[in-house]
Design a protein around this motif. Structure first.
Motif, PDB file in Angstrom:
ATOM      1  N   THR A   1      34.345  21.912  28.121  1.00 27.55           N
ATOM      2  CA  THR A   1      33.565  23.425  27.784  1.00 27.55           C
ATOM      3  C   THR A   1      33.582  24.407  28.428  1.00 27.55           C
ATOM      4  O   THR A   1      33.487  25.524  28.088  1.00 27.55           O
ATOM      5  N   CYS A   2      35.210  24.845  28.854  1.00 25.41           N
ATOM      6  CA  CYS A   2      35.831  25.958  28.577  1.00 25.41           C
ATOM      7  C   CYS A   2      36.607  26.366  27.519  1.00 25.41           C
ATOM      8  O   CYS A   2      37.349  27.407  27.820  1.00 25.41           O
ATOM      9  N   GLY A   3      36.378  25.932  26.922  1.00 23.53           N
ATOM     10  CA  GLY A   3      37.231  26.455  25.307  1.00 23.53           C
ATOM     11  C   GLY A   3      38.727  25.881  25.574  1.00 23.53           C
ATOM     12  O   GLY A   3      39.759  26.685  25.439  1.00 23.53           O
ATOM     13  N   GLY A   4      39.181  24.954  26.326  1.00 25.05           N
ATOM     14  CA  GLY A   4      40.695  25.024  27.112  1.00 25.05           C
ATOM     15  C   GLY A   4      41.466  25.824  27.677  1.00 25.05           C
ATOM     16  O   GLY A   4      42.850  25.667  27.990  1.00 25.05           O
ATOM     17  N   SER A   5      40.786  26.755  27.666  1.00 24.81           N
ATOM     18  CA  SER A   5      41.007  27.963  29.308  1.00 24.81           C
ATOM     19  C   SER A   5      41.695  27.751  29.897  1.00 24.81           C
ATOM     20  O   SER A   5      42.028  28.550  31.287  1.00 24.81           O
ATOM     21  N   GLY A   6      40.455  26.661  31.201  1.00 27.84           N
ATOM     22  CA  GLY A   6      40.436  26.177  32.555  1.00 27.84           C
ATOM     23  C   GLY A   6      39.640  27.115  33.022  1.00 27.84           C
ATOM     24  O   GLY A   6      39.507  27.720  34.701  1.00 27.84           O
ATOM     25  N   TRP A   7      39.078  28.509  32.418  1.00 26.87           N
ATOM     26  CA  TRP A   7      38.320  29.307  32.936  1.00 26.87           C
ATOM     27  C   TRP A   7      36.694  29.467  32.185  1.00 26.87           C
ATOM     28  O   TRP A   7      35.794  29.451  31.274  1.00 26.87           O
ATOM     29  N   ILE A   8      35.931  30.057  33.128  1.00 21.18           N
ATOM     30  CA  ILE A   8      34.672  29.638  32.549  1.00 21.18           C
ATOM     31  C   ILE A   8      33.614  30.784  32.488  1.00 21.18           C
ATOM     32  O   ILE A   8      33.529  31.452  34.425  1.00 21.18           O
TER      33      ILE A   8
END
Ligand code: FA5
Length: 345
Positions: A272-279
């Motif tokens: 969901t966050c594209g692997g970045s850990g942030w939305i």
């Protein structure tokens, strides 16, 4: 005399046969009604000689008294019976378990939208509204995006005519409000927006935003930061991470994008966050002087901040929904789970 005896017998048998209070009433009418048999006897007394009148009168009055008291007694007995019958038939067992029925509730997006708006109204923001069908002027030009400006490509637009379009963001409401009102003002504008976009887990072509705008003398970027930090704390709880990234919007300067730590993976990175850990939750910034000029506010005197947040993204984090498309599929299994997964409310 035998006539009296027969009449009394008849009355007695009628009374015994009566099964209901309405049958009893019919008997009363038959004998004591205006044209009742006994009434007629009593009425004809006047035509009799005095001697006969006394004799017949005594008998008739005695029979009437008998009939009246018998009617009263029988009526009471029948009423009691009828009451007992009714109580038996309508007996209510209050210890029975209730028949369960499913309760409906509001759609998760509607719930999120109202909660977001409520947090801001508690901070003193008023609610504003604007049309979904907009002109090019309000959606772009007045927001410092003139025709041919490359920023128009940031949001792929559904045009109806050359002039009319489906609004791509809630920012045009800023212009409508500032045209109507003078500063100071503090508003939030919730609403639906439309973009000609490829749909995926975190992008939809029709979604919701809540616009925010505060204008007064002496408003600074720290007011914006404070307001948004307070919002995120109220919305997601005190420990969730929040970051401001420098960004670009033609209608704000400086501009920022605000990310919230992904609650689905606790910031470790997921689909969901594209692997970045942030939305990415919202865009924000200080209102550009050109926007103030478009609404005839004095940019030397007033400053303001604005933000536009994505409601679906907030709902995804709040409800732990990994794919935005699930909100629009009307699958009752998902919709029924939502209230139980509400994190902070
Ligand atoms: C804007 O729409 C600006 N109007 C926001 C703004 C307002 C900036 C006021 C400055 C001042 P952006 O295109 O980044 O910005 O969208 C804002 C938010 O909407 C995003 O952070 C995201 O949460 C949400 N969003 C954007 N595109 C989509 C989409 N296709 N589907 C669902 N949510 C989206």
């Amino acid at each position: 005399m035998s006539d009296w005896a027969r009449l009394q017998e008849e009355v007695t048998s009628d009374l015994q046969q009566a099964r209901t209070t309405s049958e009893l009433e019919a008997i009363r009418v038959k004998y004591l009604g205006r044209k009742g048999r006994l009434t007629e006897v009593l009425r004809s007394l006047a035509k009799l000689s005095e001697g006969q009148r006394r004799l017949v009168g005594q008998e008739a009055n005695a029979l009437r008294d008998f009939l009246e008291s018998a009617l009263t007694a029988r009526r009471q007995a029948l009423r009691q019976k009828e009451l007992e019958q009714t109580l038996k038939e309508e007996r209510l067992d209050v210890t029975l378990p209730p028949i369960p029925f499913p309760l409906g509730h509001r759609h998760p997006i509607t719930q999120t939208l109202s909660e977001v708006v409520e947090i801001f109204t508690h901070m003193g923001f008023a609610i504003a509204d604007g049309p979904e069908l907009e002109t090019d002027y309000y959606n772009f030009t007045a927001l410092n995006i003139p025709p041919d400006h490359p920023a128009r490509d940031m949001q792929d637009t559904f045009y109806l005519t050359e002039e009319w379009l489906l609004r791509t963001h809630t920012s045009p409401v800023q212009i409508h409000v500032m045209e109507r009102q003078s500063p100071p003002l503090r508003i939030v504008a919730p609403g639906r927006v439309f973009r000609h976009e490829a749909i995926d887990a975190s992008h939809s072509a029709v979604f919701h935003q809540v616009e925010g705008l505060a204008v007064d003398e002496g408003i600074s970027f720290s007011d914006l930061k404070g307001t948004l930090s307070l919002f995120v704390r109220h919305c997601f709880g005190p420990s969730v991470g929040l970051r401001f990234r420098p960004s670009y919007f033609p209608f704000t300067e400086p501009s920022a994008e605000v990310d919230v730590q992904c609650l689905l993976c606790q910031g470790t990175g997921c689909r969901t966050c594209g692997g970045s850990g942030w939305i990415e939750m919202l865009g924000a910034g200080m209102v550009h002087p050109k926007v103030f000029e478009a609404v005839h506010y004095d940019p030397e005197r007033y400053t303001g901040f604005a933000f536009g947040l994505g409601v679906e993204r907030i709902a995804m984090l709040k409800f732990g929904v990994e794919d935005m498309r699930l909100f629009y599929e009307n699958d009752v299994r998902l919709l029924e789970q939502i209230p139980r997964r509400w994190a902070w409310g």
